[in-house]
Design an enzyme around this catalytic site. Structure first.
Site, PDB file in Angstrom:
ATOM      1  N   PRO A  17       0.849  -1.190   0.000  1.00 29.69           N
ATOM      2  CA  PRO A  17       0.000   0.000   0.000  1.00 29.69           C
ATOM      3  C   PRO A  17       0.883   1.237   0.000  1.00 29.69           C
ATOM      4  O   PRO A  17       1.824   1.303   0.786  1.00 29.69           O
ATOM      5  CB  PRO A  17      -0.772  -0.111   1.334  1.00 29.69           C
ATOM      6  CG  PRO A  17       0.029  -1.024   2.187  1.00 29.69           C
ATOM      7  CD  PRO A  17       0.841  -1.904   1.281  1.00 29.69           C
ATOM      8  N   CYS A 101       2.927   3.525   9.487  1.00 27.74           N
ATOM      9  CA  CYS A 101       3.272   4.792   8.832  1.00 27.74           C
ATOM     10  C   CYS A 101       4.082   5.676   9.778  1.00 27.74           C
ATOM     11  O   CYS A 101       3.631   6.003  10.875  1.00 27.74           O
ATOM     12  CB  CYS A 101       2.010   5.522   8.380  1.00 27.74           C
ATOM     13  SG  CYS A 101       2.422   7.100   7.617  1.00 27.74           S
ATOM     14  N   ASN A 203       8.601  -7.337   4.089  1.00 31.81           N
ATOM     15  CA  ASN A 203       8.618  -6.117   3.283  1.00 31.81           C
ATOM     16  C   ASN A 203       9.856  -5.276   3.601  1.00 31.81           C
ATOM     17  O   ASN A 203      10.273  -5.178   4.751  1.00 31.81           O
ATOM     18  CB  ASN A 203       7.340  -5.312   3.555  1.00 31.81           C
ATOM     19  CG  ASN A 203       7.369  -3.909   2.966  1.00 31.81           C
ATOM     20  OD1 ASN A 203       7.251  -2.924   3.688  1.00 31.81           O
ATOM     21  ND2 ASN A 203       7.510  -3.805   1.677  1.00 31.81           N
ATOM     22  N   ASP A 205      12.827  -3.078   0.829  1.00 31.18           N
ATOM     23  CA  ASP A 205      14.018  -3.049  -0.033  1.00 31.18           C
ATOM     24  C   ASP A 205      14.144  -4.226  -0.995  1.00 31.18           C
ATOM     25  O   ASP A 205      15.264  -4.545  -1.420  1.00 31.18           O
ATOM     26  CB  ASP A 205      15.304  -2.987   0.820  1.00 31.18           C
ATOM     27  CG  ASP A 205      15.407  -1.710   1.624  1.00 31.18           C
ATOM     28  OD1 ASP A 205      14.607  -0.795   1.388  1.00 31.18           O
ATOM     29  OD2 ASP A 205      16.298  -1.634   2.496  1.00 31.18           O
TER      30      ASP A 205
HETATM   31  C1  FMN Z   1       5.296   7.058  -1.333  1.00 30.91           C
HETATM   32  C2  FMN Z   1       5.036   6.013  -0.277  1.00 30.91           C
HETATM   33  C3  FMN Z   1       3.790   5.923   0.286  1.00 30.91           C
HETATM   34  C4  FMN Z   1       3.533   4.941   1.264  1.00 30.91           C
HETATM   35  N1  FMN Z   1       2.274   4.832   1.765  1.00 30.91           N
HETATM   36  C5  FMN Z   1       1.984   3.786   2.614  1.00 30.91           C
HETATM   37  C6  FMN Z   1       0.654   3.532   3.028  1.00 30.91           C
HETATM   38  O1  FMN Z   1      -0.305   4.242   2.661  1.00 30.91           O
HETATM   39  N2  FMN Z   1       0.456   2.468   3.863  1.00 30.91           N
HETATM   40  C7  FMN Z   1       1.473   1.658   4.287  1.00 30.91           C
HETATM   41  O2  FMN Z   1       1.248   0.698   5.030  1.00 30.91           O
HETATM   42  N3  FMN Z   1       2.733   1.877   3.901  1.00 30.91           N
HETATM   43  C8  FMN Z   1       3.001   2.899   3.054  1.00 30.91           C
HETATM   44  N4  FMN Z   1       4.275   3.058   2.588  1.00 30.91           N
HETATM   45  C9  FMN Z   1       5.315   2.066   2.978  1.00 30.91           C
HETATM   46  C10 FMN Z   1       5.363   0.923   1.959  1.00 30.91           C
HETATM   47  O3  FMN Z   1       4.148   0.199   1.954  1.00 30.91           O
HETATM   48  C11 FMN Z   1       6.508  -0.042   2.281  1.00 30.91           C
HETATM   49  O4  FMN Z   1       6.318  -0.554   3.574  1.00 30.91           O
HETATM   50  C12 FMN Z   1       7.878   0.636   2.236  1.00 30.91           C
HETATM   51  O5  FMN Z   1       7.998   1.472   1.099  1.00 30.91           O
HETATM   52  C13 FMN Z   1       9.013  -0.402   2.238  1.00 30.91           C
HETATM   53  O6  FMN Z   1       8.906  -1.260   1.140  1.00 30.91           O
HETATM   54  P1  FMN Z   1       9.811  -1.060  -0.198  1.00 30.91           P
HETATM   55  O7  FMN Z   1      11.252  -1.016   0.256  1.00 30.91           O
HETATM   56  O8  FMN Z   1       9.505  -2.253  -1.040  1.00 30.91           O
HETATM   57  O9  FMN Z   1       9.392   0.238  -0.819  1.00 30.91           O
HETATM   58  C14 FMN Z   1       4.564   4.044   1.660  1.00 30.91           C
HETATM   59  C15 FMN Z   1       5.819   4.168   1.085  1.00 30.91           C
HETATM   60  C16 FMN Z   1       6.070   5.121   0.128  1.00 30.91           C
HETATM   61  C17 FMN Z   1       7.447   5.217  -0.500  1.00 30.91           C
END
Ligand code: FMN
Length: 334
Positions: A17, A101, A203, A205
Site C-alpha cells: 500500500p 506509517c 517487506n 528493499d
Molecule cells: C510514497 C510512499 C507511500 C507509502 N504509503 C503507505 C501507506 O499508505 N500504507 C502503508 O502501510 N505503507 C506505506 N508506505 C510504505 C510501503 O508500503 C513499504 O512498507 C515501504 O515502502 C518499504 O517497502 P519497499 O522497500 O519495497 O518500498 C509508503 C511508502 C512510500 C514510499
C-alpha cells in the site's frame, strides 16, 4: 498459502500500500503483471466516518483487481471499529490496519507507527476491529519504535492472539523512517517462531528477482511485499515471478521479458489512465513520480536534460513526444 479463504499460489508477491501511488489505475497495471494481492492507499478512519469524498474515492475497488485489501489507520478504538464496518460494505477481500506509517502527521498523532508507543491501544484496536467485521483483518507494522525497542517478536504473537489473519512486517523501525537498509533478520525470527501460525509477509528493499528469491529462501516468509521497486516499473512483478518460477522449476520454459517497446507502451498507458481518471494536468503530475523513477531510462546517454524536460512537460502531447524520443534512443542502444 492462505489468508482467510483467499488462496495464493507459491511464493506470492504483493503490491505494498502506498499513499498517492497505489490508486486503482496503478493497481490494475501491477495486477496485469502478476501482483498477487493489492492494497489501497491508506485511508483515515476519521475521514471515512466523516464521509470525505477524496477518502471514499480511494476505497473504490474493481472486481478484476481482486484480491484487494483496504488499508485503514486511526488512533482510537471507536473510530477504527466504525470505519472498519463502513469499509466492509465496500466488500474488499480483507481489511488491513496500518500500524507502520512513520510520517509526523500520522505517527505524531499516535496513529500508524505511533501506535508502536502504545501497544495496549494497538491491541485493543486490533481485537475490536477483528470482532466488528466478518472480513479477514490483517496488520502491517514495523520492527518497533526504534533500535532500542525491537518488539516485533512479541508483538507478532500478541497481534496474532487478537485474531488477525496475516501480518506484514516492514524491516525498519519508526525512527528509521525510510533510511538505512531494511533488516530482515527479525522478520525471519518471527516466521521461525513455532507459536506463529498466521502468514508472515516480509517487506522492505526488495527490488530485484534475485532479492525476492533470497528473501523467500533465507527468511522463509509466506509472501513478499514490493513497494518502491514498482515505481515506473509495474512489470517488476512479472520479472520476479518469471525468475521465481524458473528457479523453483514451476515453469520449464523461460518466459520472454518485456521489450523496451512494451515498457514505453506501459508508461504511456499509465499516463493515459491517470489523465482519464483525474484530468490532463493533474494526471501528468501524478505520473511524474513513476517517470522519474523508471529504470528504463537509465541507459539513455546524457539523460539529465531529457529527464528535466520530461518532468517539466505539462501537456500530454509534449510528454508523449518525449517518451517517443526515449523509445527511439533506447531502441538504438544494443
Ligand atoms: C510514497 C510512499 C507511500 C507509502 N504509503 C503507505 C501507506 O499508505 N500504507 C502503508 O502501510 N505503507 C506505506 N508506505 C510504505 C510501503 O508500503 C513499504 O512498507 C515501504 O515502502 C518499504 O517497502 P519497499 O522497500 O519495497 O518500498 C509508503 C511508502 C512510500 C514510499
Amino acid at each position: 498459502m492462505k489468508i482467510g479463504n483467499i488462496e495464493f499460489g507459491n511464493q506470492p508477491l504483493f503490491l505494498a500500500p502506498m499513499e498517492d501511488v497505489t490508486d486503482i489505475g496503478f493497481r490494475k497495471l501491477c495486477k496485469r503483471f502478476g501482483a498477487d494481492m493489492m492494497y489501497t492507499e491508506f485511508v483515515s478512519a476519521e475521514a471515512i466516518i466523516r464521509n470525505i469524498k477524496s477518502t471514499l474515492d480511494k476505497m473504490v475497488i474493481d472486481d478484476d483487481e481482486r484480491p484487494v485489501g483496504i488499508q485503514i489507520y486511526g488512533r482510537d478504538v471507536e473510530s477504527m471499529v466504525e470505519a472498519a464496518k463502513i469499509v466492509e460494505t465496500v466488500k474488499p477481500d480483507l481489511i488491513d490496519i496500518n500500524f507502520g506509517c512513520p510520517v509526523k502527521k500520522v505517527a505524531g498523532k499516535g496513529a500508524g507507527a505511533g501506535m508502536l508507543k502504545n501497544i495496549p491501544l494497538m491491541l485493543d484496536i486490533t481485537r475490536e476491529v477483528v470482532k466488528a467485521v466478518k472480513l479477514p483483518v490483517t496488520v502491517k507494522t514495523r520492527l518497533g519504535w526504534d533500535l532500542n525497542n525491537l518488539i516485533i517478536t512479541d508483538l507478532a504473537e500478541q497481534l496474532q492472539d487478537c485474531g488477525i489473519q496475516a501480518l506484514t512486517i516492514h524491516g525498519r523501525t519508526r525512527s528509521q523512517m525510510y533510511t538505512g537498509e531494511a533488516d530482515w533478520t527479525l522478520i525471519g525470527e518471527v516466521k521461525r517462531n513455532p507459536r506463529i501460525h498466521i502468514p508472515i509477509i516480509g517487506n522492505g528493499d526488495i527490488t530485484t528477482p534475485e532479492q525476492a528469491e533470497q528473501a523467500f529462501e533465507r527468511f522463509g516468509v509466506d509472501a513478499i511485499m514490493v513497494g518502491r521497486a514498482s515505481f515506473g516499473r509495474p512489470w517488476v512483478f512479472k520479472e520476479m515471478r518469471d525468475y521465481l518460477d524458473a528457479a523453483s522449476g514451476a515453469c520449464s520454459e523461460t518466459a520472454a521479458p518485456l521489450t523496451i517497446d512494451d515498457k514505453i507502451d506501459v508508461l504511456k498507458e499509465q499516463l493515459l489512465i491517470n489523465m482519464e481518471r483525474i484530468d490532463e494536468y493533474r494526471g501528468i503530475l501524478h505520473t511524474r513520480r513513476h517517470l522519474a523513477s523508471s529504470p528504463i531510462f537509465k541507459n539513455i546517454p546524457n539523460f539529465r536534460q531529457t529527464r528535466i524536460a520530461m518532468l517539466r512537460a505539462d501537456k500530454a502531447d509534449e510528454l508523449m513526444a518525449i517518451l517517443e524520443q526515449c523509445r527511439a534512443i533506447l531502441k538504438e542502444i544494443p
